[in-house]
Write a protein that holds these residues in place. Sequence first.
Motif, mmCIF file in Angstrom:
data_model
loop_
_atom_site.group_PDB
_atom_site.id
_atom_site.type_symbol
_atom_site.label_atom_id
_atom_site.label_comp_id
_atom_site.label_asym_id
_atom_site.label_seq_id
_atom_site.Cartn_x
_atom_site.Cartn_y
_atom_site.Cartn_z
ATOM 1 N N GLU A 20 -14.307 3.801 0.387
ATOM 2 C CA GLU A 20 -12.999 3.692 -0.235
ATOM 3 C C GLU A 20 -11.984 2.991 0.641
ATOM 4 O O GLU A 20 -10.780 3.169 0.508
ATOM 5 C CB GLU A 20 -12.496 5.091 -0.613
ATOM 6 C CG GLU A 20 -13.346 5.679 -1.720
ATOM 7 C CD GLU A 20 -12.846 7.034 -2.164
ATOM 8 O OE1 GLU A 20 -11.850 7.516 -1.585
ATOM 9 O OE2 GLU A 20 -13.452 7.603 -3.069
ATOM 10 N N ILE A 21 -12.486 2.264 1.624
ATOM 11 C CA ILE A 21 -11.568 1.463 2.413
ATOM 12 C C ILE A 21 -11.368 0.177 1.639
ATOM 13 O O ILE A 21 -12.089 -0.798 1.811
ATOM 14 C CB ILE A 21 -12.128 1.206 3.823
ATOM 15 C CG1 ILE A 21 -12.479 2.533 4.475
ATOM 16 C CG2 ILE A 21 -11.111 0.454 4.660
ATOM 17 C CD1 ILE A 21 -12.973 2.442 5.871
ATOM 18 N N PHE A 22 -10.379 0.187 0.734
ATOM 19 C CA PHE A 22 -10.244 -0.877 -0.245
ATOM 20 C C PHE A 22 -9.854 -2.194 0.382
ATOM 21 O O PHE A 22 -9.062 -2.265 1.300
ATOM 22 C CB PHE A 22 -9.184 -0.495 -1.280
ATOM 23 C CG PHE A 22 -9.548 0.727 -2.033
ATOM 24 C CD1 PHE A 22 -10.706 0.774 -2.795
ATOM 25 C CD2 PHE A 22 -8.741 1.853 -1.962
ATOM 26 C CE1 PHE A 22 -11.038 1.922 -3.482
ATOM 27 C CE2 PHE A 22 -9.082 2.991 -2.652
ATOM 28 C CZ PHE A 22 -10.231 3.040 -3.417
ATOM 29 N N THR A 23 -10.454 -3.205 -0.190
ATOM 30 C CA THR A 23 -9.968 -4.547 0.087
ATOM 31 C C THR A 23 -9.642 -5.122 -1.283
ATOM 32 O O THR A 23 -9.691 -4.410 -2.287
ATOM 33 C CB THR A 23 -11.053 -5.401 0.752
ATOM 34 O OG1 THR A 23 -12.221 -5.320 -0.049
ATOM 35 C CG2 THR A 23 -11.344 -4.928 2.137
ATOM 36 N N GLY A 24 -9.324 -6.405 -1.349
ATOM 37 C CA GLY A 24 -9.067 -7.015 -2.641
ATOM 38 C C GLY A 24 -10.294 -6.880 -3.547
ATOM 39 O O GLY A 24 -10.196 -6.605 -4.737
ATOM 40 N N ALA A 56 -14.279 -2.457 2.907
ATOM 41 C CA ALA A 56 -14.251 -2.932 4.289
ATOM 42 C C ALA A 56 -15.042 -1.996 5.183
ATOM 43 O O ALA A 56 -15.236 -0.822 4.880
ATOM 44 C CB ALA A 56 -12.812 -3.015 4.766
ATOM 45 N N GLN A 57 -15.514 -2.530 6.255
ATOM 46 C CA GLN A 57 -16.309 -1.759 7.216
ATOM 47 C C GLN A 57 -15.741 -1.981 8.604
ATOM 48 O O GLN A 57 -15.187 -3.041 8.876
ATOM 49 C CB GLN A 57 -17.762 -2.254 7.201
ATOM 50 C CG GLN A 57 -18.607 -1.699 6.088
ATOM 51 C CD GLN A 57 -19.190 -0.360 6.449
ATOM 52 O OE1 GLN A 57 -19.151 0.027 7.608
ATOM 53 N NE2 GLN A 57 -19.706 0.356 5.471
ATOM 54 N N GLU A 110 -12.698 8.314 6.985
ATOM 55 C CA GLU A 110 -13.269 6.970 6.988
ATOM 56 C C GLU A 110 -14.728 7.035 7.400
ATOM 57 O O GLU A 110 -15.559 6.271 6.935
ATOM 58 C CB GLU A 110 -12.499 6.068 7.959
ATOM 59 C CG GLU A 110 -11.132 5.697 7.443
ATOM 60 C CD GLU A 110 -10.346 4.868 8.430
ATOM 61 O OE1 GLU A 110 -10.876 4.519 9.498
ATOM 62 O OE2 GLU A 110 -9.183 4.577 8.130
ATOM 63 N N GLU A 111 -14.988 7.939 8.316
ATOM 64 C CA GLU A 111 -16.347 8.065 8.810
ATOM 65 C C GLU A 111 -16.615 9.498 9.220
ATOM 66 O O GLU A 111 -15.722 10.163 9.741
ATOM 67 C CB GLU A 111 -16.541 7.183 10.048
ATOM 68 C CG GLU A 111 -17.255 5.904 9.757
ATOM 69 C CD GLU A 111 -17.280 5.014 10.970
ATOM 70 O OE1 GLU A 111 -18.024 5.345 11.904
ATOM 71 O OE2 GLU A 111 -16.553 4.012 10.975
ATOM 72 N N LEU A 147 -10.401 9.437 10.726
ATOM 73 C CA LEU A 147 -9.489 9.548 9.580
ATOM 74 C C LEU A 147 -8.420 8.482 9.663
ATOM 75 O O LEU A 147 -8.119 7.985 10.747
ATOM 76 C CB LEU A 147 -8.772 10.896 9.634
ATOM 77 C CG LEU A 147 -9.557 12.168 9.367
ATOM 78 C CD1 LEU A 147 -8.814 13.324 9.960
ATOM 79 C CD2 LEU A 147 -9.758 12.355 7.887
ATOM 80 N N PRO A 148 -7.803 8.167 8.525
ATOM 81 C CA PRO A 148 -6.594 7.351 8.612
ATOM 82 C C PRO A 148 -5.473 8.181 9.249
ATOM 83 O O PRO A 148 -5.551 9.405 9.255
ATOM 84 C CB PRO A 148 -6.284 7.022 7.148
ATOM 85 C CG PRO A 148 -7.068 7.973 6.335
ATOM 86 C CD PRO A 148 -8.207 8.436 7.156
ATOM 87 N N GLU A 183 -4.880 -3.439 1.372
ATOM 88 C CA GLU A 183 -4.985 -2.636 0.161
ATOM 89 C C GLU A 183 -5.214 -1.164 0.495
ATOM 90 O O GLU A 183 -4.702 -0.273 -0.159
ATOM 91 C CB GLU A 183 -6.146 -3.138 -0.715
ATOM 92 C CG GLU A 183 -5.884 -4.436 -1.422
ATOM 93 C CD GLU A 183 -6.153 -5.630 -0.527
ATOM 94 O OE1 GLU A 183 -6.468 -5.431 0.667
ATOM 95 O OE2 GLU A 183 -6.056 -6.772 -1.004
ATOM 96 N N TYR A 184 -6.003 -0.960 1.536
ATOM 97 C CA TYR A 184 -6.332 0.403 1.944
ATOM 98 C C TYR A 184 -5.076 1.125 2.420
ATOM 99 O O TYR A 184 -4.828 2.281 2.067
ATOM 100 C CB TYR A 184 -7.381 0.349 3.055
ATOM 101 C CG TYR A 184 -7.816 1.684 3.583
ATOM 102 C CD1 TYR A 184 -8.298 2.669 2.738
ATOM 103 C CD2 TYR A 184 -7.756 1.959 4.955
ATOM 104 C CE1 TYR A 184 -8.704 3.890 3.231
ATOM 105 C CE2 TYR A 184 -8.175 3.167 5.447
ATOM 106 C CZ TYR A 184 -8.641 4.138 4.576
ATOM 107 O OH TYR A 184 -9.045 5.347 5.072
ATOM 108 N N MET A 237 -11.224 12.894 2.832
ATOM 109 C CA MET A 237 -10.749 11.514 2.843
ATOM 110 C C MET A 237 -10.957 10.833 4.187
ATOM 111 O O MET A 237 -10.078 10.129 4.678
ATOM 112 C CB MET A 237 -9.275 11.441 2.480
ATOM 113 C CG MET A 237 -9.005 12.021 1.115
ATOM 114 S SD MET A 237 -7.462 11.425 0.463
ATOM 115 C CE MET A 237 -7.666 9.693 0.556
#
Lengths: 356, 394
Positions: A240-244, A250-251, A220-221, A312-313, B310-311, A218
């Motif tokens: 999978e960095i979700f936005t609306g 997102a990047q 981010e990069e 990572l997050p 959202e993330y 999981m």
Amino acid sequence: MDNLNNLSIQDEPVASPASEPRKQKKKKVLLMGKSGSGKSSMRSIIFSNYVAKDTRRLGATIDVDLSHVKFLGNLTLNLWDCGGQDAFMENYLNQQRQHVFSNVGVLIYVFDIESRDFDRDLLTYRSIVQALAQFSPTASVYLLIHKMDLIPPVQREDLYNHRVSIVRSKSATFDPTPFATSIWDQSLYKAWAEIIHDLVPNLDQIEKHLGSLGKMIMAEEVLLFERSSFLVVSSWCSKEIFTGDKDNPAQNPTYDRNERLSNIIKNFKQSTSRYTGTPKSAEQFSVFELKMPNFCMFIVKFTTNTYLGVVLPPGEERFNAAMENCYIARKEFEDLDSPAKKSADRGATSESLETA
Amino acid sequence: MPVLHTGRRRTKLDRSYNGPPRQGPVRHISPAQLNLERVYEQNRINIQKKDATKAPEPAPGPAAKGKPRLLLMGQRRSGKSSISSVVFHKMPPNETLFLESTARIQKDSMHSFMDFQVWDLPGQLDFMDPSFDLDAIFCEIGALIWVIDAQDDYIEAINRLNSTILNLQPSYQNVNIEVFIHKVDGLSDDYKLDIQRDIMQRIQDELSDHGVENAPITFHLTSIYNHSIFEAFSKVIQKLIPHLATLEALLNDLCRSCRFEKAYLFDVLSKIYIATDSSPVDMPSYEICSDYIDVIVDVSEIYGWERPKEYIEFLEGPPWNKKLDDQVACKNAESVIVLTDMKRPIMLREVNQYLALVAIMCEGSHEKMPSVTMNVEATVTGLSEVFEITKHRK
């Protein structure tokens, strides 16, 4: 052999006649351009861990500086740093034409943006490209428009585009990939990372595995660095960095982050080498961990020739699990890094090269 | 916002404190008035003297008063403005070549763990001019930094320093005088020490001739091209910190319990260390720690972007079902790097928005990181408490 005597051979002498045919198999990387355009400087920064201001010490390159740069396992760059003075150029184009231009994998041609006689540079470039087309028509060509730092920022883009379009029109059958570079910022790393990226043989596989590793932990990069130059050989970004908007993840807005990271780490390696008194080319650290409230990251020594960087997050559990997983994945990548590598012996690696 | 998180550094001059310059013949005073002032001054000195004997406080005066002031003084072209640009504005050393000569008093105020002001005084000002408002300049002084160009003829500089000290001595006894023997890069070690000895000798001789003994003068060899200037400033600032002893004791305890080789408490912006443990400070360890802060700041600048809402919701959802804040162990930045050579880890922990604790750990102690982290946590709590107390005092 006759021609060889002319060359100043530095790093690894083309030792015995027996090894000659094997050497021939390695694709050459030619580094060319006018005298003083900065070829040796960039080579020293990328491969010999110089910092930008150290390059003032470099003198003119006489004839050809041959060096073998070991990269990811079975990729050895056979780098020919060709002195750019007119007499040498003449020599490459005539007496040594076949010797220099045959079996070339990559030509990296450096243009000095400040050059006063661009037309003459172009002429030389054209004859070089012609010679290349004659002996190695499949080679890929990279253009580095160098010393961009000397141009005021507002003019940079226009001047660069202008130069590139002219050079492109003179490139015969080749389709060169252009880069704007300067040794004083990260642009040089970007150019070289892409050149190397195109040279790594089993890159598709590496990238695929990197992607699945990234998804699993999981991240981010995920970044794969080459050990000594710390260039980003391959990278993967999470989708999978979700936005609306579902289709549009997102990047990280810092688009040149890979080069900047290479640059930061290389600079820090200078400090650690000063601190520990070990040579700059030696490996300087094995683990780097950073936990911030809004992201985590670690860089670990991965395979023999690589470091792995993971962003990572935040979250303690996620971080530790990811790190553990990366250590497990290490073996898989070790095989990718150098396929026939049972012993770390150099001969064995070359052997496998031949059969490959 | 904490500096480490945003990666923001002070790049521009912080001009919020540039009030009208107090220099030149602004005040027209009659001799009588001058006389009155002299009387007033003498009274004040007497009171001060009494105070000094009466209450020898552990952390004397300046810091408690709010904003201690650092005065940069010296001959013109000795490098005062370069020093303040490099240390407090992060200017690359080789760009200081282009600095203009300073024409008026340049006041910068630093908002950090402790607010202080840096006043850059032009070299050509003559403070002994009676029209000059000495009090306005020296009233809140924390330290007087006298910069001497070691590569120039320094006799004149020393004479001026001596007369300044002699003039200040009666009224401001507890002013720390810090002499920066500057531009020593490129000089051989022997030569540096010779110069330092010579300068010390000349100053002491002159002062004792005038009956001033044991003036609080400290000497530093500095250059903006290496870390020596930061080290010198660290020592200057440390003298102004109340409860320095407590901070040091905390760091000592930490070093002992975790077997750290060296621990520094850094001001992240200026890279000055405000406290360290009692083992001797060596340049290399200071350099590596300060460079490490750079790495953290730079890396967090690249990756510390704002993640979409959202993330974050996704990250807080199943399987974790926890707020992101609860998923992290520590709300401040934490980092460690293990050097291959001798397997020494270097660790960094953010203390508050201005300060970071950086320590060089002992060989092979990376496995014990969890307990180290706990000890560090305890120390950081202690440090924050100390700073909390100082704040209340104001």
